[in-house]
Each structure stands twice: as structure tokens, then as C-alpha cells.
Motif scaffolding. Structure first.
Motif, PDB file in Angstrom:
ATOM      1  N   TRP A   1      91.196  24.161  28.872  1.00 21.79           N
ATOM      2  CA  TRP A   1      90.993  24.012  27.379  1.00 21.79           C
ATOM      3  C   TRP A   1      91.909  24.718  26.435  1.00 21.79           C
ATOM      4  O   TRP A   1      92.746  25.187  26.374  1.00 21.79           O
ATOM      5  CB  TRP A   1      89.753  24.975  27.230  1.00 21.79           C
ATOM      6  CG  TRP A   1      88.968  24.872  26.119  1.00 21.79           C
ATOM      7  CD1 TRP A   1      89.245  24.450  24.851  1.00 21.79           C
ATOM      8  CD2 TRP A   1      88.453  25.810  25.020  1.00 21.79           C
ATOM      9  NE1 TRP A   1      88.797  24.263  23.234  1.00 21.79           N
ATOM     10  CE2 TRP A   1      88.253  25.568  23.812  1.00 21.79           C
ATOM     11  CE3 TRP A   1      87.327  26.999  25.755  1.00 21.79           C
ATOM     12  CZ2 TRP A   1      86.828  26.062  22.994  1.00 21.79           C
ATOM     13  CZ3 TRP A   1      86.469  27.558  24.564  1.00 21.79           C
ATOM     14  CH2 TRP A   1      86.127  27.487  23.398  1.00 21.79           C
ATOM     15  N   ASP A   2      92.492  23.766  25.761  1.00 22.88           N
ATOM     16  CA  ASP A   2      93.689  24.151  25.177  1.00 22.88           C
ATOM     17  C   ASP A   2      92.622  24.931  23.928  1.00 22.88           C
ATOM     18  O   ASP A   2      92.115  24.297  22.378  1.00 22.88           O
ATOM     19  CB  ASP A   2      94.221  23.379  24.280  1.00 22.88           C
ATOM     20  CG  ASP A   2      95.794  23.868  23.054  1.00 22.88           C
ATOM     21  OD1 ASP A   2      95.458  24.526  22.505  1.00 22.88           O
ATOM     22  OD2 ASP A   2      96.293  22.926  22.402  1.00 22.88           O
ATOM     23  N   THR A   3      92.426  26.439  23.308  1.00 23.01           N
ATOM     24  CA  THR A   3      91.596  26.885  22.196  1.00 23.01           C
ATOM     25  C   THR A   3      92.339  26.739  20.994  1.00 23.01           C
ATOM     26  O   THR A   3      91.332  27.181  20.304  1.00 23.01           O
ATOM     27  CB  THR A   3      91.416  28.665  22.954  1.00 23.01           C
ATOM     28  OG1 THR A   3      92.748  28.879  22.925  1.00 23.01           O
ATOM     29  CG2 THR A   3      91.152  28.118  23.959  1.00 23.01           C
TER      30      THR A   3
ATOM     31  N   THR B   1     102.711  24.213  28.122  1.00 21.95           N
ATOM     32  CA  THR B   1     102.623  22.738  26.422  1.00 21.95           C
ATOM     33  C   THR B   1     103.536  21.716  26.960  1.00 21.95           C
ATOM     34  O   THR B   1     104.549  21.870  26.953  1.00 21.95           O
ATOM     35  CB  THR B   1     101.583  23.583  25.767  1.00 21.95           C
ATOM     36  OG1 THR B   1     103.271  23.853  25.085  1.00 21.95           O
ATOM     37  CG2 THR B   1     100.408  24.341  25.819  1.00 21.95           C
ATOM     38  N   VAL B   2     102.586  20.721  27.203  1.00 23.65           N
ATOM     39  CA  VAL B   2     103.246  19.117  26.839  1.00 23.65           C
ATOM     40  C   VAL B   2     103.043  18.398  26.120  1.00 23.65           C
ATOM     41  O   VAL B   2     101.569  18.177  26.157  1.00 23.65           O
ATOM     42  CB  VAL B   2     104.480  18.181  27.835  1.00 23.65           C
ATOM     43  CG1 VAL B   2     104.653  17.427  28.155  1.00 23.65           C
ATOM     44  CG2 VAL B   2     104.227  19.913  28.948  1.00 23.65           C
ATOM     45  N   HIS B   3     103.598  18.101  24.721  1.00 25.66           N
ATOM     46  CA  HIS B   3     103.551  17.330  23.829  1.00 25.66           C
ATOM     47  C   HIS B   3     101.573  17.557  23.256  1.00 25.66           C
ATOM     48  O   HIS B   3     100.532  16.506  23.552  1.00 25.66           O
ATOM     49  CB  HIS B   3     103.879  15.738  24.326  1.00 25.66           C
ATOM     50  CG  HIS B   3     104.642  15.100  24.530  1.00 25.66           C
ATOM     51  ND1 HIS B   3     105.179  14.903  23.586  1.00 25.66           N
ATOM     52  CD2 HIS B   3     104.988  15.573  25.366  1.00 25.66           C
ATOM     53  CE1 HIS B   3     106.670  14.194  24.023  1.00 25.66           C
ATOM     54  NE2 HIS B   3     106.539  14.572  24.893  1.00 25.66           N
ATOM     55  N   GLY B   4     101.037  18.596  23.067  1.00 25.98           N
ATOM     56  CA  GLY B   4     100.217  19.137  22.500  1.00 25.98           C
ATOM     57  C   GLY B   4      99.175  19.312  23.440  1.00 25.98           C
ATOM     58  O   GLY B   4      97.586  18.898  23.049  1.00 25.98           O
TER      59      GLY B   4
ATOM     60  N   PRO C   1     104.636  14.835  34.281  1.00 25.77           N
ATOM     61  CA  PRO C   1     105.451  16.765  33.954  1.00 25.77           C
ATOM     62  C   PRO C   1     106.090  17.308  35.421  1.00 25.77           C
ATOM     63  O   PRO C   1     107.741  17.882  35.363  1.00 25.77           O
ATOM     64  CB  PRO C   1     104.696  17.428  33.483  1.00 25.77           C
ATOM     65  CG  PRO C   1     103.294  16.993  31.978  1.00 25.77           C
ATOM     66  CD  PRO C   1     103.007  15.468  33.622  1.00 25.77           C
ATOM     67  N   LEU C   2     105.689  16.943  36.425  1.00 26.94           N
ATOM     68  CA  LEU C   2     106.538  17.181  38.168  1.00 26.94           C
ATOM     69  C   LEU C   2     108.039  16.599  37.736  1.00 26.94           C
ATOM     70  O   LEU C   2     108.672  17.466  37.741  1.00 26.94           O
ATOM     71  CB  LEU C   2     106.072  16.603  38.467  1.00 26.94           C
ATOM     72  CG  LEU C   2     104.308  17.731  39.480  1.00 26.94           C
ATOM     73  CD1 LEU C   2     103.882  17.053  40.798  1.00 26.94           C
ATOM     74  CD2 LEU C   2     105.342  18.513  40.464  1.00 26.94           C
TER      75      LEU C   2
ATOM     76  N   ALA D   1     106.475   3.962  24.466  1.00 27.13           N
ATOM     77  CA  ALA D   1     106.764   5.268  24.087  1.00 27.13           C
ATOM     78  C   ALA D   1     106.534   6.466  23.325  1.00 27.13           C
ATOM     79  O   ALA D   1     106.566   7.563  24.083  1.00 27.13           O
ATOM     80  CB  ALA D   1     107.953   5.481  23.529  1.00 27.13           C
ATOM     81  N   ARG D   2     105.779   6.276  22.565  1.00 28.19           N
ATOM     82  CA  ARG D   2     104.709   7.902  22.001  1.00 28.19           C
ATOM     83  C   ARG D   2     103.748   7.815  22.644  1.00 28.19           C
ATOM     84  O   ARG D   2     103.723   9.574  22.500  1.00 28.19           O
ATOM     85  CB  ARG D   2     104.502   6.700  20.696  1.00 28.19           C
ATOM     86  CG  ARG D   2     105.045   6.883  19.621  1.00 28.19           C
ATOM     87  CD  ARG D   2     104.770   5.788  18.222  1.00 28.19           C
ATOM     88  NE  ARG D   2     103.957   7.178  17.676  1.00 28.19           N
ATOM     89  CZ  ARG D   2     103.939   7.430  16.962  1.00 28.19           C
ATOM     90  NH1 ARG D   2     104.890   8.069  16.697  1.00 28.19           N
ATOM     91  NH2 ARG D   2     103.059   8.439  16.543  1.00 28.19           N
ATOM     92  N   SER D   3     103.367   7.515  23.524  1.00 33.34           N
ATOM     93  CA  SER D   3     102.015   7.717  24.276  1.00 33.34           C
ATOM     94  C   SER D   3     102.843   8.907  25.152  1.00 33.34           C
ATOM     95  O   SER D   3     102.912   7.818  27.001  1.00 33.34           O
ATOM     96  CB  SER D   3     101.553   6.871  24.783  1.00 33.34           C
ATOM     97  OG  SER D   3     100.008   7.107  25.716  1.00 33.34           O
ATOM     98  N   ALA D   4     102.223   9.507  25.382  1.00 33.11           N
ATOM     99  CA  ALA D   4     102.397  10.740  26.090  1.00 33.11           C
ATOM    100  C   ALA D   4     101.476  11.512  27.079  1.00 33.11           C
ATOM    101  O   ALA D   4     102.049  11.333  28.629  1.00 33.11           O
ATOM    102  CB  ALA D   4     102.536  12.653  26.064  1.00 33.11           C
TER     103      ALA D   4
END
Length: 667
Positions: free
Chosen positions: A158-160, A380-383, A398-399, A452-455
Motif C-alpha cells: 500500500w502506497d499510503t 518506488t518506481v513510476h508511482g 525492476p530486477l 513505452a508509457r505503461s510501466a
């Protein structure tokens, strides 16, 4: 619709005079308003049936939690009936909490609380998660219509900075088969009881002066209301972590229960039920009874340590070796060192395949270190907060760093160029051939840009079972109808502009064919693809973590095959010169290429494997499933998790030490 198709075929036959052609197009124009109304009528209902959606969610949650419960209990169905005590505080406590309780009574205990807010604390390995699962299953077994569905979620994800209801809705969509609009409505209407597991896993340190995600989570839960009362919730946390948090904040209007240690008598019954030779354990049990503070008693004090010790010595060795240790932590580390090879050995004895020991250590160590580093650095990566406990196949990129996204884009470009090269506007020459090629090129370029935009691509699944319902057929037919309306309207606009500019004498069949032939297949392809994508494609349901990426690929293949078949059917009706086997082969080609282009989650997973091919197994999902069967990992919704956080931390430390030794040797 049938009249429109007949009119197009008659027009393309070339047997009509100019006046007849104008009459046909007048008929098509007259049909446009009626077709528009038909498409609107065919639009599926958007109403949310809360009762039915809640029932389906409850069934999915129950199946998932029963499976996890069995896994955590080592394939058995009888947990240790641990006791717990109510930890009273002076104020802001839920009413109705009894002083003591047991795991077997947790459902009734919770129902007596007002408001229904419960905090489960305990030492590491005491069985907080198992207690939460027992509560969920008890509530589901006696759930009445209108009662919220308990859903267990890992707080570490959870990103608070995001609202609780928003995160809850996303989790329902990602983990369970709930459309996002329905998930949001369920969360907003209080139809879900959040069972939030692992408050202690949100931060690596508490009380060091830095920002605390756990404190932010408690603050958000304290601001969550249903009517005039604070919203029902269940939270699990290690006792030491929560005690440190209470210096600044605590969960208000909640009853805190603390899970007690396993008694020697309970441990003895557990050993008698599980061990092949219970008599070997009698000296250890006697030592634990004689010295409640010694290492043997420590091993017997929690379900996790008991399982750890029994797995170790059932595979090899004498459990009386425990008596030789005088330090608790040394004994704990010794058991963790031996747990992985012991679990693998027991799995091998059961007739299952195994991997090489060095491969298992390397792969699990790499994954454990990735998760632990995420937790320590709060990355955190791209929100998105990177996971500290969950291994989700399509989110492991991300690995590999940014290379995975770059490889993903390259794969999309290659497949897209292949689709463009295979798309030939049949029987069209000159300037008219540019129209379909331009349309396809723009679509491919747009999709590459979107990739390309969709992380964080979301795995999808084509729900063909919806075609058994009237709404399902309405979804696809309505979209195809709309696409044909758009194609016909575009053709009419072009042709009328020619007539008004040059006169009726220039209204010739070649002009009409030049525009209608490329637009007919594009309309059919677009209509079917749009109908499948918008109305039959849903977030993939987690029938297991490996299912997600393959469901996503299947979704892409279905859409690609439908587009290919539609395209070549259109060619057949236009030229009457294509063989069925050629059409089927072309549809297969479109299925493969379309699947690669469309299946974003599968493509990201595949790109990650390409980038990590020397550091992780090529069939990563298969290895993780094997590790789960061997008791090294557990399945939690759409993710794999290590059997226990202590095991994850131990493997991460071992991997870091091995890497440091390698560097020292190299230099």
C-alpha cells in the motif's frame, strides 16, 4: 445490419448503374440513424449487482484462503489452537472484547466487537496470519446477505499517499476477478472488510526519526468511517513494531489481542501428530518443560519454529542436537541454514523433481535480496511502491532495470512491423492503397507509444464465458455494428464530397471500390477487437500466480486471431479468391503477432526473462510453483511469498554475504 451488408455487396458487384449506386447509398444513409439506435440498444447494462458481485468475491476469497491455510499448515488441516489475550488500554477501545480467547473462537470473538476493529499482534512466527485466515473463513462460512466480504491484503504493497478505498479497489481488480468499476463500487459502498496483514512489513525501522509508512497507514485507518462509526478493519502486526508506533499513534476504537506462545503440551500434541518418530523428540520436550527460557523451549514456543525444526530433522539428523545449543539466536540461525535443503530432500522423497542445490540457493537468494532491498530503501518506481514480500511475475522487471522496458519496446516494434508488412490492401492500387496502410501504421505506432508509457501493464483475460449470456453477445455485436456505421459514414462522406465537387458523372465503381474495400476489413477488425477488448476482456483472475501472464497472452492471441480471421473473411467476400486454408494460416499469423503486441503483461515478463537469463531460470514461473510445492514459498493471491519473513531475510543476508565474498576473491 443485414440490409447494410447486402447493399455493400450489391454495390461492390459492379453491376449497378450510377443512379442505382446513388440509390443504394441513399439507403445506407437512411439506415445510419436506425443502426445507431440499434448499437445503443445493444450496449450491455452497466448496473452493478452488489449482491451478486459480493457473492462471487466471497467464493473467490474462500478458495484462495483455504488453499493458503493448507499450505501454511504443511498440508494438514488442524492448526495449533493458540490462545490470545486482550491488551486493554485506558481509552478508545472497541466494546465487547473478552479478556482471553482461542484461535477456534476467533469468529465469535470478532462479531462481539463494536465497532468491529481488531488488531492482532504477536512475536514473529506466533501465527498471526493463520489467525487472520481463520477469522476470514469463519466470517465467510456464516456470512449473511449484506455483510461485508473479508479480504486479506498485504499492507507492504500500500502506497499510503493513495486513498485506502482506491488501493482496495485496485487490489480487488488485480487479485480477484472483479471489474474495476465493480471493485470501486464495492469498496465505496463498504461491501469489503479489509484484513490488512503485515503492518510491521511496511518499514524496516520504527522510531528512527524518519517517515513511517506504518504510521501513515494507521492515520488513514483512523480517518475511515462508515456512518458515525470508524470503519471495520482487521490488522496484523508484530508486537514490538506496534509498541514502537504507539509512542505517536495507535489504531483507535479497536481491540488489540496478543497471540500467546505455544505451550509445551500443545507442542507435544503437534509433534505426536506430525513426526514420523515422536519418541525422538521426547528429550527436547522434557528440556523445554524443565527450562521455559532455554533454547529448546524457544523452538517449541511458536508454530513457525516448530515447523522449522521438524522439517529440518525429519529430513536428516537427530532432534536432540537442539539440546547442544545454549544460545537462542544461534539455534534459530542453524535451523534456517538447514531448512531449504531439508525441505528439498523431503520433496524429493515424495517423488517430485528437484533442482540443483546451488541453483535453488542462487535463485531464491537473488529474489529474497531484491525484496529485502526494496523494503530497506522504500523504493518506488513510476508511482508504485516496489514489493517487499510479493513476487508477481509481470512486476519483477525492476530486477533487470530499464533494460526490461527497452527490450519490451523492441519486441513490440518487431511484432508491429511484421503486422504492417503482412497487411496488404487486396485488389487496391495507387493512392487508395495508402489509406489502410496509414490506418494500420498509426494504430501500431500508437500501441508502441502506449507500451513505452505503461510501466506497470495489467494482465487481461478474454472472458468467453460471457458469450453464454445475452449481455455478452450484445457487447460484441454492438461494437461491430458501431464500427460498420463509422466505416459506412466515412465512405459516404468521401463519395458525396466527390459528387458535389466533380458531379455525378465521376461517381464510378472504381472510386467506390477504392474506398470501400480497405474500410470494410478495418471496420470488421476494429469492431470485433473493440468488442472483445472493451466488453469481454477483464482483469485476469488469479487462479495461481503463473496463470496471470498466460491468461494475458491468451487474451492477445484471441484478439489477434479474431482480427486475422475478420480481415481475411473480408478479403474473401470482396475478391472470392482466397482459400480457407490460406485464411486460417493468416489468422494464425495474426494470432501470434497480435498476441505479442496486445499482451503487455506477458511481454514484460518475457522481456524480464531475456534480460535475466543468466541469473534466473528461463521457466521462472515453473520454478516458483515448484518452490511453493516444496514448502519454501507460499501462494498469496496473484503473488508468491517466502514461507516466512524470517526465511526471506535469512536468504537475503546469505546472498549478500556470498556476493561480498565473490567480490573480495575477484579483487
Amino acid at each position: 445490419m443485414a440490409v447494410a451488408v447486402w447493399a455493400v455487396i450489391r454495390f461492390l458487384s459492379g453491376r449497378l448503374t450510377t443512379s442505382d449506386q446513388i440509390a443504394v447509398f441513399g439507403l445506407l444513409i437512411a439506415l445510419l440513424p436506425a443502426a445507431g439506435l440499434a448499437a445503443k440498444a445493444l450496449k450491455p447494462s452497466a448496473d452493478v449487482d452488489l449482491a451478486n458481485a459480493s457473492r462471487k468475491l466471497a467464493e473467490a476469497v474462500k478458495a484462495s484462503e483455504v488453499a493458503l491455510r493448507t499450505q501454511l499448515l504443511g498440508g494438514d488441516n488442524q492448526p495449533i489452537d493458540v490462545a490470545f489475550t486482550f491488551d486493554a488500554v485506558p481509552s478508545r477501545v472497541a466494546v465487547g472484547a473478552a479478556p482471553t480467547g482461542r484461535l477456534s473462537e476467533i469468529g465469535d470473538y470478532y462479531r462481539r466487537l463494536q465497532p468491529r476493529r481488531l488488531l492482532i499482534t504477536g512475536a514473529p512466527g506466533t501465527g498471526k496470519t493463520v489467525l487472520a485466515i481463520e477469522l476470514i473463513l469463519s466470517l465467510l462460512e456464516e456470512r449473511q446477505a449484506g455483510e461485508p466480504v473479508p479480504v486479506r491484503l498485504s499492507l507492504a504493497g500500500w502506497d499510503t499517499t493513495r486513498a485506502l478505498d482506491t488501493w482496495l479497489a485496485d487490489e480487488l481488480a488485480d487479485v480477484y476477478r472483479v471489474p474495476r468499476a465493480t471493485a470501486k463500487y464495492l469498496a465505496d459502498q463498504g461491501c469489503v472488510l479489509p484484513v490488512l496483514d503485515g503492518l510491521d512489513e511496511m518499514d524496516t525501522r520504527i522510531g528512527d526519526g524518519g517517515p513511517s509508512r506504518a504510521a501513515a497507514a494507521l492515520a488513514a485507518l483512523n480517518q475511515s468511517y462508515v456512518g458515525r462509526q470508524r470503519a471495520p478493519v482487521v490488522v496484523t502486526c508484530r508486537s514490538t513494531t506496534y509498541d514502537a508506533l504507539t509512542a505517536k499513534i495507535r489504531l483507535l476504537d479497536a481491540a488489540r489481542i496478543d497471540v500467546s506462545a505455544v505451550t509445551v503440551e500443545q507442542a507435544q500434541r503437534f509433534v505426536a501428530a506430525r513426526a514420523l518418530n515422536p519418541q525422538q523428540w521426547q528429550p527436547v520436550i522434557d528440556a523445554a518443560r524443565g527450562n521455559p527460557h532455554g533454547p529448546p523451549a524457544h523452538v517449541m514456543s511458536t508454530p513457525w519454529l516448530l515447523t522449522l525444526a521438524m522439517t529440518t530433522y525429519e529430513a536428516e539428523g537427530d532432534p536432540t542436537e537442539i539440546l547442544h545449543f545454549s544460545d537462542r539466536e544461534a539455534l534459530r540461525s542453524h535451523l534456517l541454514d538447514r531448512f531449504v535443503p531439508a525441505a528439498v530432500e523431503l520433496h524429493k522423497r515424495a517423488g517430485n523433481r528437484i533442482y540443483k542445490a546451488e541453483e535453488i540457493d542462487h535463485w531464491l537468494g537473488l529474489l529474497a535480496r531484491y525484496l529485502t532491498d526494496n523494503a530497506r530503501a522504500a523504493r518506488t518506481v513510476h508511482g508504485h511502491v516496489l514489493p517487499s514480500t510479493d513476487l508477481v511475475l509481470h512486476r519483477l522487471w525492476p530486477l533487470a532495470g530499464t533494460r526490461a522496458r527497452a527490450v519490451d519496446i523492441v519486441i513490440t516494434c518487431v511484432a508491429g512491423l511484421a503486422i504492417m508488412a503482412s497487411f496488404q490492401p487486396w485488389a487496391i492500387r495507387g493512392i487508395y492503397a495508402a489509406l489502410p496502410r496509414a490506418v494500420v501504421a498509426l494504430l501500431i505506432i500508437g500501441w508502441i507509444f502506449a507500451s513505452a508509457r505503461s510501466a506497470w501493464p495489467t494482465p487481461k483475460n478474454i472472458s468467453l464465458s460471457r458469450l453464454r449470456t445475452l449481455d455478452g453477445w450484445r457487447a460484441v455485436i454492438g461494437s461491430v455494428t458501431f464500427a460498420f456505421i463509422a466505416a459506412l459514414a466515412f465512405s459516404v462522406a468521401i463519395i458525396l464530397s466527390i459528387i458535389f465537387a466533380l458531379g455525378p458523372e465521376f461517381f464510378i465503381v472504381d472510386t467506390m471500390v477504392g474506398y470501400m474495400i480497405p474500410l470494410a476489413p478495418i471496420a470488421l477488425i476494429g469492431g470485433i477487437a473493440f468488442g472483445l477488448r472493451r466488453n469481454l476482456e477483464t482483469t485476469a483472475f488469479s487462479k495461481g500466480p503463473n496463470y496471470l501472464v498466460w491468461a494475458d497472452l491468451r487474451s492477445g492471441v484471441v484478439i489477434g486471431f479474431s482480427a486475422g480471421a475478420a480481415s481475411f473473411m473480408a478479403r474473401y467476400f470482396v475478391s472470392w479468391s482466397i482459400w480457407i486454408d490460406e485464411m486460417f494460416a493468416s489468422a494464425i499469423l495474426f494470432a501470434v503477432l497480435g498476441g505479442i503486441v496486445w499482451a503487455g503483461a506477458w511481454r514484460r515478463y518475457f522481456a524480464t526473462l531475456l534480460c535475466m537469463r543468466r541469473r534466473l531460470p528461463w521457466r521462472l514461473g515453473r520454478f516458483l510453483a515448484w518452490a511453493s510445492e516444496a514448502g519454501l514459498l507460499r501462494v498469496a493471491g496473484n503473488a508468491y511469498q517466502f514461507r516466512h519473513l524470517e526465511l526471506q531475510d535469512h536468504l537475503a543476508e546469505f546472498a549478500a554475504a556470498r556476493e561480498n565474498d565473490t567480490r573480495a576473491t575477484t579483487h
